[in-house]
Design a protein around this motif. Structure first.
Motif, short mmCIF file in Angstrom:
data_model
loop_
_atom_site.label_atom_id
_atom_site.label_comp_id
_atom_site.label_asym_id
_atom_site.label_seq_id
_atom_site.Cartn_x
_atom_site.Cartn_y
_atom_site.Cartn_z
N GLU B 258 1.03 -1.05 0.08
CA GLU B 258 0.29 -0.44 0.39
C GLU B 258 0.94 1.56 -0.14
OE1 GLU B 258 -3.32 0.76 -0.16
OE2 GLU B 258 -3.79 -1.83 -1.41
N ARG B 264 1.14 9.52 -0.04
CA ARG B 264 -0.09 9.92 -0.04
C ARG B 264 -0.15 11.03 -0.56
NH1 ARG B 264 -4.67 6.20 -1.17
NH2 ARG B 264 -3.58 4.86 0.69
N ARG B 292 -9.42 2.77 -6.82
CA ARG B 292 -7.94 3.79 -6.70
C ARG B 292 -7.95 5.11 -7.43
NH1 ARG B 292 -4.24 1.03 -2.95
NH2 ARG B 292 -5.47 -0.65 -2.64
N THR B 293 -7.24 5.65 -7.73
CA THR B 293 -7.19 7.24 -7.88
C THR B 293 -5.77 7.09 -9.26
OG1 THR B 293 -5.45 8.76 -7.51
CG2 THR B 293 -7.49 9.22 -5.61
N GLU B 296 -2.46 7.64 -8.51
CA GLU B 296 -1.97 6.26 -8.27
C GLU B 296 -2.57 5.10 -9.12
OE1 GLU B 296 -3.89 4.69 -3.76
OE2 GLU B 296 -5.24 6.73 -4.98
N ARG B 301 0.29 1.36 -8.61
CA ARG B 301 -0.29 0.26 -9.28
C ARG B 301 0.42 -1.16 -10.01
NH1 ARG B 301 -2.00 -1.67 -4.68
NH2 ARG B 301 -4.21 -3.05 -5.82
#
Lengths: 460, 460
Positions: B258, B264, B292-293, B296, B301
């Protein structure tokens, strides 16, 4: 006018007939590719000259696409009038690297148990159309005339959706109309049983382009965030069948009849070898509807096939592109009363319903034709079965066929003529594939078969 | 040795610098396509000659693939030693018809609000590598020497999986080792904020061929009964993601960390414009994991993308073929501790588990590299941020990047060196796409940025 000397002449003339066929095969008449337009034209010229040389009133007839060949021969007064159809265009040859020889330099090959002629168009359909042309030549050479009236009608766009065919039939209906149409573009059943094909599947061709981003993207910069049209296309293709092999388009099976019990029994009597049919091409398990036999699958059930797919980088090496577009060519084989235009709309609606946000689709239609079921009440069918049985020394049969020969339906619709489909191809001819071939036995006995059929049909 | 006259010289020399860049861009060094092997070689020669002309000890170094360029310049005794990395090879140019001009005839275009140089390799990576080369030229021309020691290391296989890179690093470790590696192959954040990239995704490339029948079949003769490999491939591609955009390969997310809360928040502070990011390329909805944005998705990711797909007939018109094979090129962007080799096996197992009877798969691996997370404890990072801030007059930032620059990890693994990634590309540079460009501002201020960074890092 007796038959025996005609058959003898066909036997004696076989080497010359093969040379003529090779001449015809050398012209690369690939109708779907505009690069071969002049070659299609030359092929029509070759056929006009050949038919004129034996006394036909022959002409090349322009269309917006490739020309038609129409040639007429007047037989004895009162004799029946047949229209013979074939197509002089051929499929593309790619992948060229899988051909053992130049597809347009036909060669006779001795395979031990038989001889074949190999090259593009040998079986589909130049070799087949030359069987009836050679039968005409022998009859005329021997007796100075054909025993009945004949119109020859040869098309140059069969492999590319026949865009000019219906307008041509409509504009020339009076000239083309005969008592019966005879189409030579089918095969022997099981590679040995002469047959008249009485059921043909229809065809619907579609091309779709899935469009996502406004340009190709770098999969590092956009991968994970930007939608990939190849994934959308894969999802759509996957959605077209359920896990039992049934097509999922809404209403697709509405006009698909169950096979009549009588025909099912007749087909069972043919002793179709399902495992050999698939085994010959390296497969073992039928992939269609799981509650049907392979013979039903290919003769009496509709299909949906992806004939081509492309998108993104397809060259050597690797390119981390996230493409803007993905493409597929998809075709449907149709049966019974399935309406191609209604199914085209149903397919397009199915696709549109599966498009995620931001994604568009463009469709391009590639020709469509309904299925054909022949009415075989004309005595010409029984007489032809007899002629085939006599030539091949095997009882001839009525069969179905998985392919689509839309011209049979068009003859009925636009000229009011029934059509009789007789041909001498074999399943291993590799039509539409590399190393296409035609057995010399098919060419020779095919020619003799037509000579016999002309003889039988000469009296009404 | 003072900085100001070096910057002045860069400004005055800009027209000549652009001519040199155009010369370099005219050589079509497409590394993935063997047809351009000699061009890759010529590009290396060009760079060796240019570096030698300003006093570097430069040489072209053969590999089993395309050559490396290594050039060394000895600065003042005791000064730090930097290794600068770039790559001289470029992506293929297809689809060529979407280029407005010859991709290898670079042109300066005035777009009104800015000028760009357009052509393949302008941004990725010839234009970028020439920023540090031009900075070296200006320093040496002005002061007779660089303010520190420099090794230039230029690769010719970055766009084709760098097959020769690791052996070359291993065999020449002593010669290549420096205090810090500097890599110029990244971009400005949001097209305006100078940045040092501290997180990079890894990459795993796979090519698969799905094989069904022993030859191409006619979809009329076999359609419905014979299995279609394009359908099998579509099913496999469709199976790689669930409906929430998550990749379904077993264990795929095991080693995906994460995002730390601190990072973040820092990323949120960048004010990334998600809708503009997608809107610029005609999209509106993020396509990745739905929780998720987009920032991200592309920085932190992992992904699975189909980069290419092909099978069956893809030419003009239509061909009712049921192909024997279907192909795809698929790549994965990796993050955190994901192990490319472990995931390659997991992907292959996922595919094999979905193969129906009669169907085989062949895999071909196309390179793999783990993700990189830079350690930024070396004061060179803070000094470089300062230099960038001074040149661009905007506070420079530490950022992530969606792309994969495996060399950063290799420098750490094989040479024990940290790497600092600084570049001046923009999201709209269309790298890997038609009409690639590089802003003249990037080229000019990029060159000036390096001059400033050399100045700041000259003292330990």
């Amino acid at each position: 006018m007796t038959l025996a000397p005609v058959l003898d002449r066909i036997d004696a003339d076989l080497p010359q007939a093969l040379e003529r066929l090779k001449d015809l095969l050398r012209i690369p008449s690939i109708s779907t590719d505009p690069a071969f337009k002049a070659d299609c034209d030359r092929t029509a010229d070759w056929l006009v000259a050949d038919l004129a040389s034996m006394g036909f009133e022959a002409s090349k007839r322009p269309t917006p696409g490739h020309p038609m060949v129409v040639a007429k021969y007047k037989g004895p007064e009162g004799a029946p009038h047949l229209l013979f159809y074939g197509h002089y265009d051929v499929q593309p040859v790619d992948p060229l690297e899988l051909w053992d020889n130049d597809p347009f330099d036909p060669q006779i090959e001795d395979l031990g148990d038989k001889k074949v002629i190999r090259g593009r168009g040998t079986a589909d359909d130049k070799g087949q159309l030359m069987t009836f042309v050679e039968a005409f030549r022998a009859w005329i050479a021997e007796h100075g005339s054909l025993p009945l009236s004949v119109t020859v009608f040869l098309e140059g766009e069969e492999e590319s959706g026949s865009p000019s065919l219906i307008p041509f039939l409509q504009e020339n209906a009076d000239e083309l109309k005969a008592d019966l149409a005879v189409i030579c573009d089918t095969g022997l059943y099981d590679g040995r049983v002469p047959s008249i094909t009485t059921m043909l599947r229809g065809l619907l061709g579609e091309e779709l382009t899935i469009k996502a981003a406004s340009r190709d993207l770098h999969s590092g910069s956009y991968g994970g965030a930007a939608i990939n049209p190849i994934r959308v296309l894969a999802d759509i293709i996957d959605s077209l069948h359920d896990d039992q092999g049934r097509i999922t388009i809404e209403g697709f099976y509405d006009d698909v009849p169950e096979l009549p019990e009588e025909l099912r029994q007749q087909w069972q009597g043919l002793g179709f070898d399902h495992s050999r049919f698939l085994g010959d091409v390296g497969l073992s398990r039928p992939a269609g509807e799981q509650d049907r036999t392979p013979l039903e699958m290919i003769w009496s059930r509709p299909t949906c096939e992806v004939n081509g797919i492309w998108g993104g980088y397809t060259g050597a090496g690797f390119k981390t592109v996230l493409p803007a577009e993905a493409h597929a060519k998809i075709s449907f084989r149709l049966v019974g009363q399935q309406d191609p235009l209604k199914l085209r709309e149903a397919f397009r609606a199915h696709v549109r319903a599966r498009l995620p946000e931001d994604v568009e689709v463009e469709f391009h239609g590639h020709g469509n034709s309904p299925a054909s079921v022949m009415t075989i009440t004309d005595p010409a069918f029984e007489k032809s079965l007899q002629a085939l049985t006599e030539e091949w020394q095997i009882p001839a049969a009525y069969t179905g066929a998985g392919g689509s020969i839309p011209i049979a339906g068009y003859f009925k619709t636009y000229l009011g003529m029934d059509a009789m489909l007789i041909g001498f191809g074999r399943d291993d001819d590799q039509i539409h594939s590399p190393n296409e071939k035609y057995d010399l036995e098919s060419f020779h006995k095919g020619t003799r078969s037509w000579a016999r059929i002309l003889d039988k049909l000469a009296t009404k």
